[in-house]
Design an enzyme around this catalytic site. Sequence first.
Site, PDB file in Angstrom:
ATOM      1  N   ASP A 147      -6.365   0.746   1.229  1.00  0.00           N
ATOM      2  CA  ASP A 147      -6.280   0.735   2.686  1.00  0.00           C
ATOM      3  C   ASP A 147      -7.596   0.178   3.224  1.00  0.00           C
ATOM      4  OD1 ASP A 147      -8.158   2.692   2.416  1.00  0.00           O
ATOM      5  OD2 ASP A 147      -6.992   4.275   3.400  1.00  0.00           O
TER       6      ASP A 147
ATOM      7  N   LYS B  57       0.830  -1.211   0.000  1.00  0.00           N
ATOM      8  CA  LYS B  57       0.000   0.000   0.000  1.00  0.00           C
ATOM      9  C   LYS B  57       0.863   1.258   0.000  1.00  0.00           C
ATOM     10  CE  LYS B  57      -1.434   2.671   2.991  1.00  0.00           C
ATOM     11  NZ  LYS B  57      -1.767   3.236   4.284  1.00  0.00           N
TER      12      LYS B  57
END
Length: 215
Positions: free
Chosen positions: A143, A125
């Site tokens: 996320d 991420k």
Amino acid sequence: MKKSNAQTDRIVKVLDLLQASGLEPVPGLEFASPWQLLVATVLSAQCTDVRVNMVTPALFAKWPGTKELAGATQGEVEQMIHSIGLFRNKAKSLVAMAKRLQADFDGEVPGRREVLESLPGVGRKTASVVLAQAFNVPAFAVDTHVGRVCTRLGFSPSPDPKVTETALTAILDSSRWALGHLLLVLHGRRTCKARKPACNSCPVEKLCPWPDKSV
Ligand code: SF4
């Protein structure tokens, strides 16, 4: 361009409606270089952007780049970022990351996923955020907000980051990934919240198949 199909048409409509609803799709973290974004994104794990933005100006003033931070001790960095969650692990990662970039990349942050993901404290991420926002390289960062919102909206079979990324990048053209990430994060924070989504005031309620909408 992705071939148009029902899911592609729907996600494009959702993103257009979210943008038209007034959400401002700008990064929440303040940064002036790839290095600063990398540091801020590492610090933002399980912490708000607002809190990170309160800490980073002093951090960057004291240690402007990889060379300076590589010379800091973990304890010094801990003191600087102690108001941030998981500060000990993050201080350790930041110093190790600076040392690695100094040793192997002339102190620069490379805009390549495989290198970013090999840095201490950097996962998929974080690498995606840095690639998309600092290097303009197509990447769709997932996320907890993006995973939840995409699952409720029926774009992903599960909120798992990898599953969500695979599902969304299959239906959404890469030119929309960075903007899509920002809009979905903001929608998840403000409206489609984890505990009680505000479905009554949701701009995409009519396009959402989530069976447990709040009333
Ligand atoms: S209708 Fe409710 S569950 Fe669906 S996206 Fe909007 S806030 Fe989330």
